[in-house]
Design a protein around this motif. Structure first.
Motif, PDB file in Angstrom:
ATOM      1  N   LYS A 370     -33.819   2.733  10.821  1.00 24.08           N
ATOM      2  CA  LYS A 370     -32.950   1.233  10.610  1.00 24.08           C
ATOM      3  C   LYS A 370     -34.368   0.372  11.421  1.00 24.08           C
ATOM      4  O   LYS A 370     -34.041  -0.884  11.014  1.00 24.08           O
ATOM      5  CB  LYS A 370     -31.703   1.026  11.038  1.00 24.08           C
ATOM      6  CG  LYS A 370     -30.721   2.361  11.216  1.00 24.08           C
ATOM      7  CD  LYS A 370     -30.480   1.006   9.485  1.00 24.08           C
ATOM      8  CE  LYS A 370     -28.890   0.064   9.917  1.00 24.08           C
ATOM      9  NZ  LYS A 370     -28.347  -0.680   9.074  1.00 24.08           N
ATOM     10  N   ASP A 371     -34.840   1.189  12.381  1.00 29.22           N
ATOM     11  CA  ASP A 371     -35.602   0.084  13.199  1.00 29.22           C
ATOM     12  C   ASP A 371     -36.849  -0.380  12.361  1.00 29.22           C
ATOM     13  O   ASP A 371     -37.598  -1.490  12.908  1.00 29.22           O
ATOM     14  CB  ASP A 371     -35.750   0.108  14.996  1.00 29.22           C
ATOM     15  CG  ASP A 371     -34.808   0.327  15.477  1.00 29.22           C
ATOM     16  OD1 ASP A 371     -33.942  -0.725  15.703  1.00 29.22           O
ATOM     17  OD2 ASP A 371     -34.686   0.866  16.527  1.00 29.22           O
ATOM     18  N   TYR A 372     -37.547   1.056  12.290  1.00 28.77           N
ATOM     19  CA  TYR A 372     -39.310   1.020  11.916  1.00 28.77           C
ATOM     20  C   TYR A 372     -39.161   1.228   9.816  1.00 28.77           C
ATOM     21  O   TYR A 372     -40.156   0.728   9.417  1.00 28.77           O
ATOM     22  CB  TYR A 372     -39.485   1.822  12.334  1.00 28.77           C
ATOM     23  CG  TYR A 372     -39.352   2.094  13.815  1.00 28.77           C
ATOM     24  CD1 TYR A 372     -41.139   0.707  14.291  1.00 28.77           C
ATOM     25  CD2 TYR A 372     -39.085   2.712  14.358  1.00 28.77           C
ATOM     26  CE1 TYR A 372     -40.582   0.724  15.408  1.00 28.77           C
ATOM     27  CE2 TYR A 372     -38.947   2.327  15.956  1.00 28.77           C
ATOM     28  CZ  TYR A 372     -39.519   1.144  15.896  1.00 28.77           C
ATOM     29  OH  TYR A 372     -40.163   1.179  17.726  1.00 28.77           O
ATOM     30  N   SER A 376     -34.147  -4.463   3.743  1.00 28.76           N
ATOM     31  CA  SER A 376     -34.931  -5.600   4.612  1.00 28.76           C
ATOM     32  C   SER A 376     -35.000  -5.863   5.617  1.00 28.76           C
ATOM     33  O   SER A 376     -35.103  -6.924   5.866  1.00 28.76           O
ATOM     34  CB  SER A 376     -33.010  -5.386   4.612  1.00 28.76           C
ATOM     35  OG  SER A 376     -32.634  -4.861   6.822  1.00 28.76           O
ATOM     36  N   LYS A 377     -35.933  -5.118   6.094  1.00 24.03           N
ATOM     37  CA  LYS A 377     -36.919  -6.324   7.209  1.00 24.03           C
ATOM     38  C   LYS A 377     -38.375  -5.822   6.350  1.00 24.03           C
ATOM     39  O   LYS A 377     -38.677  -7.186   6.969  1.00 24.03           O
ATOM     40  CB  LYS A 377     -36.683  -5.053   8.925  1.00 24.03           C
ATOM     41  CG  LYS A 377     -35.646  -5.208   9.502  1.00 24.03           C
ATOM     42  CD  LYS A 377     -35.181  -4.356  10.668  1.00 24.03           C
ATOM     43  CE  LYS A 377     -34.388  -4.491  11.375  1.00 24.03           C
ATOM     44  NZ  LYS A 377     -33.846  -3.770  13.038  1.00 24.03           N
ATOM     45  N   LEU A 378     -38.893  -5.388   5.998  1.00 23.21           N
ATOM     46  CA  LEU A 378     -40.404  -4.684   5.200  1.00 23.21           C
ATOM     47  C   LEU A 378     -40.533  -5.389   4.464  1.00 23.21           C
ATOM     48  O   LEU A 378     -41.813  -6.479   3.688  1.00 23.21           O
ATOM     49  CB  LEU A 378     -40.316  -3.962   5.498  1.00 23.21           C
ATOM     50  CG  LEU A 378     -39.935  -3.088   7.110  1.00 23.21           C
ATOM     51  CD1 LEU A 378     -40.511  -0.750   6.122  1.00 23.21           C
ATOM     52  CD2 LEU A 378     -42.125  -2.772   7.726  1.00 23.21           C
ATOM     53  N   HIS A 381     -41.570  -9.263   4.533  1.00 26.41           N
ATOM     54  CA  HIS A 381     -43.632  -9.342   4.862  1.00 26.41           C
ATOM     55  C   HIS A 381     -43.694  -9.242   3.771  1.00 26.41           C
ATOM     56  O   HIS A 381     -44.923 -10.165   4.246  1.00 26.41           O
ATOM     57  CB  HIS A 381     -43.272  -7.940   5.718  1.00 26.41           C
ATOM     58  CG  HIS A 381     -42.466  -7.994   6.970  1.00 26.41           C
ATOM     59  ND1 HIS A 381     -43.113  -9.464   8.304  1.00 26.41           N
ATOM     60  CD2 HIS A 381     -41.895  -7.897   8.131  1.00 26.41           C
ATOM     61  CE1 HIS A 381     -42.110  -9.350   8.816  1.00 26.41           C
ATOM     62  NE2 HIS A 381     -41.496  -8.094   9.310  1.00 26.41           N
TER      63      HIS A 381
END
Length: 389
Positions: A370-372, A376-378, A381
């Motif tokens: 979930k962190d890396y 949804s986070k990457l 970018h």
């Protein structure tokens, strides 16, 4: 499921690759995740495949023209793998020429182009043409083919990739170090991507079921998994190994299983649909991540590892050079000595003897993903990179 946006999409991306789609190898999960996630960033994608692989002959259907609202273009003479060899050569050549023609006819429609692992045998000539046309190019490199064959042709491919891409994405630290020597314009680590919602399903776990998904190439050394299973069944008679995925040599694999006298303890699924992968993995209580000791294996970063973590199951991993360096034994994963079936069997046995600890390991692996690795986070970018282009 068809992915839709509430607002109008006004930027277009062509995702260019070789191979089958929407079913196929593990790259499909990556490019599907990119395309679906980019919708939220006002980018609409088209999938462009130059030719299919043998995988398509195992599913008895041609590649469709759409997937979940996304168009699928195939630039060769057939959407299905052709035989005999003379037709296959014609298919490959037609796919390469067809890509060049498609680019010339449609280049005004797209704002940027994304290439997955381009090679001289498939899409790199299209990349070169787009550079001549001064189009914006992103290359996503997940393997180092020159490490496998030591071919000067592969080295030249990698030089072209670094020289002609506007943004070069690599999946591992070792690839970052390698391609950095070519001094590309923009170089970034873009790790494995996971859509955790895809694995948010309820499925009853089958006790003492180990799972493996992916390719059955030499770098994966699946025979070692069979040897470890053979060692484990004397202590855990109900233990089983589920091998998931397309294997062009499936009959040879089944003969090996019979020779080891473990056919009652090994399930070979063969080709499976993309939508079936989450439940097939979540039924397992232990997931195996094995890689051999070849140079080729050390440069990549297995996409399936993210799928394993997303299932929140204990992952048992070989400790070879490369991606395994990111993880700590008994923290996010369990590790065993690479290439050692006895070590794998002992590590799996330890996992079953320490249920409470292994559940905690599984949870920490999930949180790590979930962190890396969360798309949804990457992917935002990546959208920012595309917008800056």
């Amino acid at each position: 499921m068809i992915y839709k946006r509430k607002t109008k999409t006004n930027k277009r991306l062509a995702i260019i690759f070789s191979g089958d789609f929407p079913e196929g190898n593990t790259k499909n999960a990556r490019i599907k995740t990119i395309a679906t996630s980019l919708l939220a960033e006002d980018w609409k994608s088209t999938f462009v495949s130059v030719f299919p692989t043998k995988f398509s002959s195992s599913i008895q259907t041609s590649q469709p023209r759409q997937w979940s609202g996304f168009d699928i273009v195939c630039t060769c003479i057939s959407r299905k793998y052709l035989q005999p060899k003379i037709l296959r050569y014609a298919q490959i050549i037609s796919g390469q020429l067809g890509l060049l023609i498609w680019i010339l006819c449609t280049s005004f429609k797209y704002d940027a182009y994304y290439f997955y692992c381009p090679r001289f045998t498939d899409t790199i000539l299209g990349l070169r043409l787009l550079k001549v046309l001064q189009k914006k190019i992103v290359v996503d490199q997940t393997e180092l083919f020159s490490s496998e064959s030591k071919s000067l042709l592969h080295t030249k491919e990698e030089e072209w990739i670094a020289t002609y891409s506007d943004v070069l994405l690599v999946i591992s630290k070792r690839l970052y170090s390698y391609f950095g020597s070519f001094k590309p314009r923009d170089l970034f680590i873009f790790p494995i991507l996971i859509d955790h919602n895809r694995f948010a399903i309820d499925r009853e776990e089958i006790p003492y079921t180990m799972g493996y998904i992916g390719s059955f190439a030499e770098k994966d050394n699946v025979k070692l998994l069979l040897e470890a299973t053979s060692l484990l069944v004397s202590k855990y008679p109900k233990l089983s190994l589920r091998l998931i995925g397309y294997n062009p040599n499936i009959q040879e694999l089944k003969r090996t299983i019979m020779d080891m006298d473990i056919e009652k303890n090994v399930e070979v699924t063969g080709t499976v649909a993309y939508e079936d992968i989450p439940w097939l993995l979540k039924e397992c209580d232990t997931l195996l991540m094995n890689r051999g000791e070849s140079d080729f294996a050390t440069y990549g970063y297995p996409i399936k590892l993210g799928e394993y973590f997303a299932c929140s199951k204990p992952v048992v991993m070989s400790d070879g050079i490369g991606f395994s360096d990111d993880f700590t034994h008994r923290k996010e994963v369990y590790k065993y000595t690479v290439g050692n079936a006895n070590a794998l069997a002992e590590t799996v046995a330890y996992r079953y003897q320490n249920i409470e600890e292994s559940n905690a390991v599984a949870l920490r692996g999930y949180e790590y993903s979930k962190d890396y690795f969360a798309s949804s986070k990457l992917v935002p970018h990546l959208a920012n990179m595309l917008n800056q282009l």
